[in-house]
Design a protein around this motif. Structure first.
Motif, PDB file in Angstrom:
ATOM      1  N   MET A   1       0.858  -1.193   0.000  1.00  0.00           N
ATOM      2  CA  MET A   1       0.000   0.000   0.000  1.00  0.00           C
ATOM      3  C   MET A   1       0.891   1.239   0.000  1.00  0.00           C
ATOM      4  O   MET A   1       1.837   1.332   0.778  1.00  0.00           O
ATOM      5  CB  MET A   1      -0.881  -0.020   1.271  1.00  0.00           C
TER       6      MET A   1
ATOM      7  N   ASP B   1      -1.769   6.483  -0.349  1.00  0.00           N
ATOM      8  CA  ASP B   1      -3.039   5.797  -0.080  1.00  0.00           C
ATOM      9  C   ASP B   1      -3.292   5.682   1.416  1.00  0.00           C
ATOM     10  O   ASP B   1      -4.428   5.841   1.878  1.00  0.00           O
ATOM     11  CB  ASP B   1      -3.023   4.396  -0.708  1.00  0.00           C
TER      12      ASP B   1
ATOM     13  N   ILE C   1      -2.857  -3.839   6.698  1.00  0.00           N
ATOM     14  CA  ILE C   1      -3.864  -3.481   7.718  1.00  0.00           C
ATOM     15  C   ILE C   1      -3.174  -2.849   8.922  1.00  0.00           C
ATOM     16  O   ILE C   1      -3.627  -1.830   9.469  1.00  0.00           O
ATOM     17  CB  ILE C   1      -4.663  -4.745   8.152  1.00  0.00           C
TER      18      ILE C   1
ATOM     19  N   GLN D   1      -2.208   0.643   8.137  1.00  0.00           N
ATOM     20  CA  GLN D   1      -3.348   1.554   8.038  1.00  0.00           C
ATOM     21  C   GLN D   1      -3.783   2.038   9.426  1.00  0.00           C
ATOM     22  O   GLN D   1      -3.977   3.239   9.645  1.00  0.00           O
ATOM     23  CB  GLN D   1      -4.512   0.855   7.344  1.00  0.00           C
TER      24      GLN D   1
END
Lengths: 236, 415
Positions: B1, B5, B330, B333
């Motif tokens: 990622m 983003d 994850i 994030q």
């Protein structure tokens, strides 16, 4: 494309072993449209979870495009999920705080596609489900049928080889359900493999082949004599 | 990622729950602003205190009577209020003869009531030689300082502090030429000192009566020793060399062969500045450490909210994993979300701290008329940013790991 042999899945809870799959074998070729049917507890959801790399089997073998899945790491499986698989869920699973654009963008976020190359892919995917005018609308404001079409656009955006649709019409009225099946039918006609999980015979008969499960085993694996095909021109 | 983003996704999530994000940040805002305020005010206080010591004069060596018993951490006997009579005129004369010494000034201090008419005030009277004014940076703003001739002639003349002048004569009036009474002696006021504030040894330099040392010793105190002696080093000599010379001269003068038995204590102005600098630094850090407790509380608040967020977004985690997110994606994030919360909280905290420090500076300089500097140290800002980010990572890592470990199937099934 998919070859499973004697696939097994056992769950252990407080020492008690429950077998969800007891030796399932079949092959699905590229471009097939296969429905998986069966009553509750037959193991169809477990089977699809393993086929789509969300879970691993506890026995037997699974080869995807000639690769043994057991040899791949979780990260490698995530990459395959991202590049080769599209999911359509019964409950849509859209992020309602985001717009249609942002929801469809989600698989691209985890791909190699640069930010600059995303817009065209997203617009094309949303166009393919006929919701161009909703591109920047929050998904919370869409109807059930529109939500499922956006979910299909999300599944398509990375141009996957295979689409897994788990009861895609389960939460839709008959008109919306027909639209969704029409899109899936069209996707299959464009060369994608579609694996559909459903308990509705009418829906299952859109496929060329139906695999019926019972108690974790394949009860029957038959071709559909006259598959239903959407006659409308919804899918372009 | 991609990082872009991650930031876009985190920004969208935090924006979606604006009120929750703001309340979560509040702990960090309070913590960071407290640290900033305490460090800034600490730095200003340090400047102020060090400025007072520097105000003693330049290149000074301070000699106090009494030794420190060779204990590194014990203070000289004189500083403990014990009367020690070891510093006398012969020492001053001997020091004055050394080429490394530019000037010597000595003091004999006492307490008395100064009176003018019906007005009186308890004050410190300080017997000093004429060179005291230049060596010690005591500016006379009205009138003139007394001279060597006044000192030699035992003239009853005095230079008084500005607060004392205001108290005895009334604000705005001119005391020069008037007579005040201290210890039953009438002194003619020849000058008023410029405002200077509290100086070394805790003496309020604005409430002071400076009189010729001869008068103070012989007529007021009846002593022949000094409270302290200050040596101004010759600029051509290294201050540490001069310090060693002074020690040598005094030991010879006092017939001391073992330096451990010195009956005086020598400190350079640099020693005092360094000591005070260390003390104020430690004090500031200590206060900042106390303030940082609120950062820990804020961090726990963030961890709590992030854990709730992980549960609320279980299905989202499942969805992200199904479309190709790895555990690491994850984890990143959720970690970026908590770091973003603390980082923004830190920035707001820095701004709030700046506003409070500015207001404090305004009040202190305008209302209390203290020469206070506005300090907003870069180190405090960098520390605040670093601490808030580290807090985000430290308290965000657990919820982020919880999120990353979720099975995609369980997560997708979650209702």
């Amino acid at each position: 494309m998919i070859e499973v042999k004697d696939l097994k899945k056992d769950y252990t809870d407080e020492g008690e072993v429950t077998s969800a799959l007891r030796g399932v074998s079949f092959t699905i070729n590229k471009g097939d449209f296969v429905s998986i049917m069966g009553p509750s507890g037959s193991g169809k959801s477990t089977l699809v979870q393993i086929l789509s790399f969300l879970d691993r089997s506890t026995g037997g073998s699974y080869e995807f495009n000639g690769k043994k899945i057991d040899d791949l790491s979780d990260v490698e499986l995530a990459r395959i999920r991202n590049k080769s698989i599209g999911f359509v869920f019964q409950s849509f699973n859209l992020l309602t705080r985001l717009t249609v654009y942002e929801n469809v963008e989600l698989p691209l976020v985890y791909s190699d596609v640069p930010v600059s190359g995303r817009k065209k892919l997203i617009e094309d995917a949303v166009h393919s489900v006929g919701l161009d005018e909703k591109l920047y609308v929050e998904t919370a404001k869409l109807s059930g049928g529109q939500k499922q079409r956006i979910a299909i656009a999300r599944a398509l955006v990375n141009d996957p080889d295979i689409i897994f649709a788990d009861e895609p019409t389960g939460n839709l009225d008959s008109v919306s359900g027909a639209q969704v099946m029409s899109i899936l039918d069209g996707l299959n006609h464009s060369g994608r493999t579609v694996i559909l999980v459903t308990h509705e015979t009418n829906t299952a008969e859109f496929a060329d082949r139906i695999i019926r499960l019972r108690d974790g085993m394949v009860e029957s694996d038959e071709k559909v004599k006259n598959p239903r095909h959407s006659k409308d021109e919804f899918f372009k | 990622m991609r990082v872009s983003d991650l930031i876009k996704s985190s920004r969208a999530t935090l924006k979606h729950g604006k009120m929750r994000s703001l309340l979560t940040m509040l702990g960090i805002v309070i913590g960071i602003s407290s640290v900033i305020i305490l460090m800034s005010i600490g730095a200003s206080a340090q400047d102020y205190i060090l400025g007072q010591v520097q105000g003693l004069g330049s290149n000074l060596i301070i000699i106090l009577p009494g030794g420190t018993n060779n204990g590194k951490f014990s203070s000289p006997a004189a500083a403990q209020g014990i009367i020690v009579t070891s510093l006398k005129q012969q020492d001053v004369d001997a020091l004055g003869r050394d080429p490394s010494v530019a000037a010597v000034t000595e003091e004999s201090r006492g307490q008395a009531t100064a009176a003018f008419g019906d007005n009186s005030m308890v004050t410190t009277f300080d017997g000093v030689p004429a060179n005291f004014f230049t060596v010690r940076n005591f500016a006379v703003q009205n009138g003139y300082p007394f001279t060597d001739a006044d000192v030699q002639a035992y003239n009853h003349v005095a230079v008084i502090g500005s607060s004392l002048a205001d108290t005895l004569f009334g604000a705005g009036s001119d005391p020069v030429g008037q007579y005040i009474q201290v210890k039953n002696i009438q002194f003619r006021v020849v000058g008023v000192l410029a405002k200077k504030g509290t100086g070394a040894f805790g003496i309020d330099q604005d409430n002071l009566v400076l009189v010729p040392i001869t008068v103070a010793q012989k007529q007021m105190l009846g002593v022949d020793y000094f409270t302290d002696v200050m040596v101004q080093a010759n600029d051509s000599y290294n201050i540490d060399f001069v310090k060693a010379r002074v020690q040598n001269i005094l030991e010879q003068d006092h017939n001391i062969t073992d330096p451990n038995k010195d009956d005086f204590t020598i400190e350079t102005q640099q020693d005092v500045l360094s000591l005070l600098g260390n003390i104020t630094n430690i004090l500031t850090l200590f206060l900042a450490a106390i303030a940082s407790i609120s950062l820990i509380v804020g961090g726990i608040g963030i961890m709590n909210i992030m854990l709730v967020s992980v549960i609320e977004r279980t299905k989202e985690i499942g969805l992200r994993k199904s479309v190709g997110a790895t555990n690491n994606d994850i984890l990143q994030q959720f970690l970026v979300e908590s770091v973003m919360l603390t980082f923004i909280g830190g920035i707001i905290g820095i701004a709030l701290g700046g506003v409070v420090v500015g207001l404090a500076w305004l009040v202190i300089t305008k209302v209390f008329a203290v020469a206070w500097t506005f300090e907003f140290p870069l180190t405090a800002i960098l520390l605040a940013v670093a601490v808030s980010s580290v807090t985000g990572i430290a308290f965000g890592i657990y919820p982020a790991r919880q999120a990353a470990r979720k099975s995609p199937i369980e997560a997708l099934r979650y209702e």
